[in-house]
Design a protein around this motif. Sequence first.
Motif: not given
Ligand code: PEP
Length: 362
Positions: A133-134, A186, A188, A213, A276, A279, A305
Amino acid sequence: MILPKSNRLTPEQLAEVTAMVGEFGCKIQPIIGAVRTIYAIVGDEREELMINRIEGLAYIDRIDRIQSPFKLMDKRSDLASHRITLGGVTLGEELLVIAGTCTIDPKNPNYFYETAAAVKEAGAHALRGGVWKPRTNPYAFQGDVKSLDILMEASRRTGLPVDTEVMDDSHIKLALNAGVHSLQVGARNALNYSLLRAIGRAIAERDTCVLLKRSIHMGPLSEFISAAEYIAAFGNPNVILCPRGTTPTLDGYRNHPDESITPLLKEKTWAPVVIDPSHSVGKAIYVPACALAAVAYGADGLCIEAHVSPSHGIGDDPKQAITPDVLAEIIRQAKQLWTLRRNGAKAGSVDRRHAQSSPGGL
Ligand code: PEP
Ligand code: MN
C-alpha cells in the motif's frame, strides 16, 4: 508504425525490416494486438528514405505516421481494434466490475475470503485487494507480502482474476510469479516513468492487464494517455485507464471526481476507461452516485472498494468501502444504464447527433 499485409511478419521479414531501420539508428518493437501484430519504429521515424525503403517491401501494407505523443494508444492507431478481456468480460462489450477491499488484512484473511465470495455473488467479474500500500503517512500500515497468498487463494476459491498495486521491481516480480492478472499503477505512481517502463517490460510477453490510475496531479489528458503509452511501447497494449479523482479536492469529497473526463478520453484513445468512484469521493455513501455518473459518462467499467464489514477493514475500507449488498444494487442499476446508453447509441443517440465522434465508445 509498420503495418504488414499479413497478420504478422515472418522472422525473416522482421530481420530484414530490423536491419533496414538499424541503418538509420532505429529499432523495431512488435506490439502484439488481439488480431494482428504491428511494428513500432523506435527512434526518429521521419527519415523519408527509410520510410520509402520499408514501404517498397512487398509484404508491407503501409506505414502509419501518426503525429501523436501516444502513437499506440491513439484512437487513430491500428491498435484501435484491440480488445482487452478480464474476468470473461471484453471491455467495451459488457460493463466490467472490479471489486474488493482496499487493503488485505494479513492477520484476518477471512475478511478477504468472505468479501471475495460476496462480491462475486453481487456480480463482480474481478477481485481487487491491496497487498502493498502506498500510504501518505510513513508510519501507517504499508501492506504485507503475506497478503499475496491470500489474494491468490481468494482467486482460486472464486475463480475470479485479481488486481493489485505494485510499486517497485520486487512487487512486479512477486505479483507476476504468483499469477496476478492485473497490475495496478496507483495514483501516486502514474507519473513514475521508471516504474511504468519496468511494468511494460515485465508484461511484454504475457497477457497481463494494467489498471493505470490517473495521477492526483495530472492535468492534460495527454499526460495520462502518454503514461499508458510508456507501458504499451514494450509490446503489451492491455492498459486500462482508471480516473480516480484528482486535486483540487472539494469540501466533502476526498478528491475532485473526474469521471466526467471519460468522453474526452474516448475522443483521443481507444483504451478502455474503468472509473474508480471509491477514491474519487472517498466516502461510502457517495460511491453509488459517482459509480452511476461514470456509466452515464460512457465508462467501460467500475473499480469499487467493497468489504463485508467495512468497520473491521484497514486502509481506506472503514471510510470508503461499500457493503456487498450496496455493490449488488450499483451493478444492477449500472448495467441498466449501460444498456440504455448502448441502445441509445445504436438508435442514433444524443451523443452522435451532437458530436462528430461519439464519446463513450458507443
Ligand atoms: C487503492 O487502490 O487502494 C489506492 C491506493 O488507489 P489510488 O492510487 O487511486 O489512491
Ligand atoms: Mn484504497
